[in-house]
Design a protein around this motif. Structure first.
Motif, PDB file in Angstrom:
ATOM      1  N   PRO A 215       0.816  -1.233   0.000  1.00  0.00           N
ATOM      2  CA  PRO A 215       0.000   0.000   0.000  1.00  0.00           C
ATOM      3  C   PRO A 215       0.842   1.273   0.000  1.00  0.00           C
ATOM      4  N   ARG A 216       1.887   1.268   0.792  1.00  0.00           N
ATOM      5  CA  ARG A 216       2.746   2.463   0.878  1.00  0.00           C
ATOM      6  C   ARG A 216       3.596   2.606  -0.384  1.00  0.00           C
ATOM      7  N   ALA A 217       4.111   1.490  -0.889  1.00  0.00           N
ATOM      8  CA  ALA A 217       4.969   1.540  -2.077  1.00  0.00           C
ATOM      9  C   ALA A 217       4.196   1.993  -3.314  1.00  0.00           C
ATOM     10  N   LEU A 218       2.942   1.544  -3.429  1.00  0.00           N
ATOM     11  CA  LEU A 218       2.130   1.905  -4.590  1.00  0.00           C
ATOM     12  C   LEU A 218       1.299   3.159  -4.360  1.00  0.00           C
ATOM     13  N   ASN A 219       1.344   3.696  -3.148  1.00  0.00           N
ATOM     14  CA  ASN A 219       0.558   4.861  -2.756  1.00  0.00           C
ATOM     15  C   ASN A 219      -0.936   4.650  -3.011  1.00  0.00           C
ATOM     16  N   LEU A 220      -1.391   3.442  -2.770  1.00  0.00           N
ATOM     17  CA  LEU A 220      -2.807   3.093  -2.857  1.00  0.00           C
ATOM     18  C   LEU A 220      -3.274   2.709  -1.456  1.00  0.00           C
ATOM     19  N   ALA A 221      -4.115   3.530  -0.874  1.00  0.00           N
ATOM     20  CA  ALA A 221      -4.608   3.302   0.489  1.00  0.00           C
ATOM     21  C   ALA A 221      -3.440   3.112   1.459  1.00  0.00           C
ATOM     22  N   PRO A 222      -2.554   4.094   1.570  1.00  0.00           N
ATOM     23  CA  PRO A 222      -1.378   3.942   2.431  1.00  0.00           C
ATOM     24  C   PRO A 222      -1.722   3.755   3.909  1.00  0.00           C
ATOM     25  N   TRP A 223      -2.962   4.033   4.308  1.00  0.00           N
ATOM     26  CA  TRP A 223      -3.381   3.792   5.688  1.00  0.00           C
ATOM     27  C   TRP A 223      -3.377   2.304   6.010  1.00  0.00           C
TER      28      TRP A 223
ATOM     29  N   THR B 268      -0.902   0.300   5.578  1.00  0.00           N
ATOM     30  CA  THR B 268       0.407  -0.096   6.106  1.00  0.00           C
ATOM     31  C   THR B 268       0.444  -0.051   7.635  1.00  0.00           C
ATOM     32  N   PRO B 269       0.053   1.049   8.294  1.00  0.00           N
ATOM     33  CA  PRO B 269       0.050   1.001   9.757  1.00  0.00           C
ATOM     34  C   PRO B 269      -1.007   0.037  10.303  1.00  0.00           C
ATOM     35  N   THR B 270      -2.088  -0.136   9.566  1.00  0.00           N
ATOM     36  CA  THR B 270      -3.109  -1.091   9.996  1.00  0.00           C
ATOM     37  C   THR B 270      -2.548  -2.509   9.972  1.00  0.00           C
ATOM     38  N   ALA B 271      -1.791  -2.839   8.946  1.00  0.00           N
ATOM     39  CA  ALA B 271      -1.146  -4.152   8.873  1.00  0.00           C
ATOM     40  C   ALA B 271      -0.149  -4.321  10.008  1.00  0.00           C
ATOM     41  N   ALA B 272       0.595  -3.265  10.317  1.00  0.00           N
ATOM     42  CA  ALA B 272       1.564  -3.339  11.418  1.00  0.00           C
ATOM     43  C   ALA B 272       0.859  -3.579  12.747  1.00  0.00           C
ATOM     44  N   ILE B 273      -0.284  -2.943  12.952  1.00  0.00           N
ATOM     45  CA  ILE B 273      -1.053  -3.164  14.187  1.00  0.00           C
ATOM     46  C   ILE B 273      -1.564  -4.596  14.236  1.00  0.00           C
ATOM     47  N   GLY B 274      -2.025  -5.118  13.110  1.00  0.00           N
ATOM     48  CA  GLY B 274      -2.478  -6.512  13.063  1.00  0.00           C
ATOM     49  C   GLY B 274      -1.360  -7.486  13.385  1.00  0.00           C
ATOM     50  N   LEU B 275      -0.177  -7.237  12.861  1.00  0.00           N
ATOM     51  CA  LEU B 275       0.959  -8.107  13.156  1.00  0.00           C
ATOM     52  C   LEU B 275       1.385  -7.979  14.618  1.00  0.00           C
ATOM     53  N   ALA B 276       1.257  -6.779  15.178  1.00  0.00           N
ATOM     54  CA  ALA B 276       1.553  -6.595  16.599  1.00  0.00           C
ATOM     55  C   ALA B 276       0.575  -7.411  17.444  1.00  0.00           C
ATOM     56  N   ALA B 277      -0.690  -7.447  17.039  1.00  0.00           N
ATOM     57  CA  ALA B 277      -1.685  -8.242  17.763  1.00  0.00           C
ATOM     58  C   ALA B 277      -1.352  -9.733  17.695  1.00  0.00           C
ATOM     59  N   ILE B 278      -0.896 -10.192  16.536  1.00  0.00           N
ATOM     60  CA  ILE B 278      -0.474 -11.589  16.403  1.00  0.00           C
ATOM     61  C   ILE B 278       0.691 -11.866  17.345  1.00  0.00           C
ATOM     62  N   MET B 279       1.624 -10.916  17.446  1.00  0.00           N
ATOM     63  CA  MET B 279       2.768 -11.101  18.342  1.00  0.00           C
ATOM     64  C   MET B 279       2.349 -11.110  19.809  1.00  0.00           C
ATOM     65  N   LEU B 280       1.338 -10.343  20.175  1.00  0.00           N
ATOM     66  CA  LEU B 280       0.826 -10.413  21.554  1.00  0.00           C
ATOM     67  C   LEU B 280       0.322 -11.815  21.866  1.00  0.00           C
ATOM     68  N   GLY B 281      -0.425 -12.383  20.926  1.00  0.00           N
ATOM     69  CA  GLY B 281      -0.893 -13.758  21.108  1.00  0.00           C
ATOM     70  C   GLY B 281       0.250 -14.744  21.186  1.00  0.00           C
ATOM     71  N   ALA B 282       1.270 -14.527  20.370  1.00  0.00           N
ATOM     72  CA  ALA B 282       2.435 -15.419  20.382  1.00  0.00           C
ATOM     73  C   ALA B 282       3.187 -15.314  21.706  1.00  0.00           C
ATOM     74  N   ILE B 283       3.305 -14.097  22.228  1.00  0.00           N
ATOM     75  CA  ILE B 283       3.985 -13.912  23.514  1.00  0.00           C
ATOM     76  C   ILE B 283       3.250 -14.672  24.613  1.00  0.00           C
ATOM     77  N   ILE B 284       1.946 -14.540  24.646  1.00  0.00           N
ATOM     78  CA  ILE B 284       1.148 -15.238  25.666  1.00  0.00           C
ATOM     79  C   ILE B 284       1.295 -16.749  25.524  1.00  0.00           C
TER      80      ILE B 284
ATOM     81  N   ALA C 215       4.111   1.006  12.796  1.00  0.00           N
ATOM     82  CA  ALA C 215       2.775   1.609  12.907  1.00  0.00           C
ATOM     83  C   ALA C 215       2.863   3.087  13.288  1.00  0.00           C
ATOM     84  N   THR C 216       3.715   3.407  14.252  1.00  0.00           N
ATOM     85  CA  THR C 216       3.810   4.807  14.681  1.00  0.00           C
ATOM     86  C   THR C 216       4.454   5.682  13.605  1.00  0.00           C
ATOM     87  N   GLN C 217       5.398   5.142  12.862  1.00  0.00           N
ATOM     88  CA  GLN C 217       6.046   5.923  11.811  1.00  0.00           C
ATOM     89  C   GLN C 217       5.142   6.137  10.599  1.00  0.00           C
ATOM     90  N   ARG C 218       4.224   5.212  10.365  1.00  0.00           N
ATOM     91  CA  ARG C 218       3.392   5.295   9.174  1.00  0.00           C
ATOM     92  C   ARG C 218       2.052   5.982   9.401  1.00  0.00           C
TER      93      ARG C 218
END
Length: 120
Positions: A65-73, A75-91, A116-119
């Protein structure tokens, strides 16, 4: 800081793409036999495949999304989703006393939060 965000995004995308591609086609027996995937034994195969698909989608969402400048929002949404997966993995890994895996997951969580914070 933009260059750092791109580098971290690329590293995360590669790691999560590999992880997801490993989970999606595998059988539950094959995953449980892998010493690094012992956590998979008590989980239904559908959930494991869903996690793999989410990791693949997140990896794609970190870059395209960020590279193609199509719905760049996305990218941070994907990062938040991956962070949520990592929370589950940590538990999951903490419950199994797999503290080396917990440490890796904490680093991946921190990197995903950084992207997520940078994007946003």
């Amino acid at each position: 800081m933009n260059v750092a965000a791109w580098i971290v995004s690329g590293v995360l995308a590669a790691l999560f793409l590999m992880s997801g591609v490993m989970k999606v086609p595998a059988t539950k027996a094959a995953l449980a036999a892998n010493p690094r995937m012992g956590w998979a034994a008590p989980f239904p195969i559908g959930l494991i495949k869903f996690i793999g698909l989410a990791e693949i989608a997140g990896a794609i969402g970190l870059i395209l999304p960020r590279a193609l400048n199509l719905a760049p929002w996305l990218t941070p949404t994907a990062a938040i989703g991956l962070a949520a997966i990592m929370l589950g993995a940590i538990i999951t890994h903490a419950r199994r006393s797999e503290f080396q895996s917990v440490a890796v997951n904490v680093v991946l969580l921190a990197l995903a939060v950084f992207v997520a914070t940078q994007r946003f």
